[in-house]
Design a protein around this motif. Sequence first.
Motif, mmCIF file in Angstrom:
data_model
loop_
_atom_site.group_PDB
_atom_site.id
_atom_site.type_symbol
_atom_site.label_atom_id
_atom_site.label_comp_id
_atom_site.label_asym_id
_atom_site.label_seq_id
_atom_site.Cartn_x
_atom_site.Cartn_y
_atom_site.Cartn_z
ATOM 1 N N MET A 1 0.837 -1.199 0.000
ATOM 2 C CA MET A 1 0.000 0.000 0.000
ATOM 3 C C MET A 1 0.875 1.254 0.000
ATOM 4 O O MET A 1 1.992 1.239 0.508
ATOM 5 N N LYS A 2 0.339 2.295 -0.576
ATOM 6 C CA LYS A 2 1.007 3.594 -0.547
ATOM 7 C C LYS A 2 0.299 4.464 0.487
ATOM 8 O O LYS A 2 -0.885 4.740 0.369
ATOM 9 N N ILE A 3 1.044 4.886 1.521
ATOM 10 C CA ILE A 3 0.462 5.557 2.668
ATOM 11 C C ILE A 3 0.907 7.012 2.711
ATOM 12 O O ILE A 3 2.111 7.305 2.717
ATOM 13 N N PHE A 4 -0.046 7.918 2.755
ATOM 14 C CA PHE A 4 0.242 9.338 2.958
ATOM 15 C C PHE A 4 0.322 9.576 4.460
ATOM 16 O O PHE A 4 -0.635 9.307 5.190
ATOM 17 N N VAL A 5 1.494 10.047 4.929
ATOM 18 C CA VAL A 5 1.712 10.251 6.359
ATOM 19 C C VAL A 5 1.974 11.728 6.628
ATOM 20 O O VAL A 5 2.916 12.309 6.095
ATOM 21 N N THR A 6 1.131 12.332 7.462
ATOM 22 C CA THR A 6 1.403 13.693 7.933
ATOM 23 C C THR A 6 2.207 13.593 9.229
ATOM 24 O O THR A 6 2.140 12.600 9.939
ATOM 25 N N GLY A 7 2.973 14.643 9.516
ATOM 26 C CA GLY A 7 3.853 14.564 10.680
ATOM 27 C C GLY A 7 4.928 13.520 10.493
ATOM 28 O O GLY A 7 5.430 12.929 11.449
ATOM 29 N N SER A 8 5.326 13.313 9.256
ATOM 30 C CA SER A 8 6.194 12.181 8.908
ATOM 31 C C SER A 8 7.630 12.320 9.399
ATOM 32 O O SER A 8 8.381 11.343 9.375
ATOM 33 N N GLY B 1 8.121 13.857 12.473
ATOM 34 C CA GLY B 1 7.951 14.102 13.898
ATOM 35 C C GLY B 1 8.404 12.930 14.743
ATOM 36 O O GLY B 1 8.826 11.880 14.230
ATOM 37 N N PHE B 2 8.280 13.074 16.057
ATOM 38 C CA PHE B 2 8.760 12.079 17.004
ATOM 39 C C PHE B 2 8.075 10.728 16.799
ATOM 40 O O PHE B 2 8.731 9.686 16.719
ATOM 41 N N VAL B 3 6.762 10.721 16.696
ATOM 42 C CA VAL B 3 6.025 9.487 16.455
ATOM 43 C C VAL B 3 5.945 9.186 14.963
ATOM 44 O O VAL B 3 6.147 8.052 14.525
ATOM 45 N N GLY B 4 5.671 10.210 14.165
ATOM 46 C CA GLY B 4 5.493 10.018 12.729
ATOM 47 C C GLY B 4 6.708 9.421 12.043
ATOM 48 O O GLY B 4 6.578 8.557 11.168
#
Length: 299
Positions: A1-8, A10-13
Amino acid sequence: MKIFVTGSTGFVGSAIVQELIRAGHEVLGLARSEAAAQSLSGIGAQIHRGDMEDPDSLRSGVSAADAVIHTAFNHDFSKFKENCEKDKRSIDAMSSVLAGSDRPLIITSALAVLPKGRLVTEDTLPVFRPHANPRIASEEAAEVAKEKGVNVSIVRLPPSVHGNGDRAFIPTLIDLARNKGVSAFIEEGNNCWPAVHRLDAAQLFRLVLESETTGVYHAVAEEGVAFKEIAAVIGERLNVPVKSIAREEANNHFTWFTHFAEMDLNSSSEKTKEKLGWKPKQHGLLNDIDSLNYFKLKG
């Protein structure tokens, strides 16, 4: 799958991005700066230029992906309510693209929106309007998204997501203890924080993504760690006294952090573990604090 990640980045992202790539997924990471873009490129993620305050960039990122994991959040507590409302608008923008499709949207929320002073579970419902914690805006946006036919899940994070690179609550307590010359807790200090390591949290996000069902999940490895135990580890590491302070003195000592220092929240994640097979395996909060990572930068 292709996943769009916001906060990518960041600490958790950033931990989520690496977890997804290791599992064979493609990641499209939102980047608002050249430094963020280079960081993402260096670990094998694709770059999507944009900003959380640019709804068009969010919508185009969602359109290019099979699923969305939303972790971005501005933690400037001087503008906390405003930032919560911005998060709601961001979720609304992304939801508008996903409405009526099967593509998953995973939203990050906080356990702090739930009732305090008792054990809360994935089935515990927050009180929406009126609510004392503006962070509820994210879950309100999730409810609206569900009504529009979005395949949305919620992951609630505890007040302490710990691990190497943490710049949030534990470092704040360490700085307070260092500056005040005492590591303090309020009254008996028996109020508790649930906790999770960032790497365990990242694994949970992946499991939610790969699950075929939606739901509410708790990223909780430890149901509740007594605040006085946190203060004790910090005091020992800094070689400063560990002290109980009266509730009426709390604002003077903790200032803006008082709300968090007195938070009493025990949270279960049993249903999350049972449903997804999630098994946290990283160090617990106290062991993690009692490592050089949290103290090596400042003496």
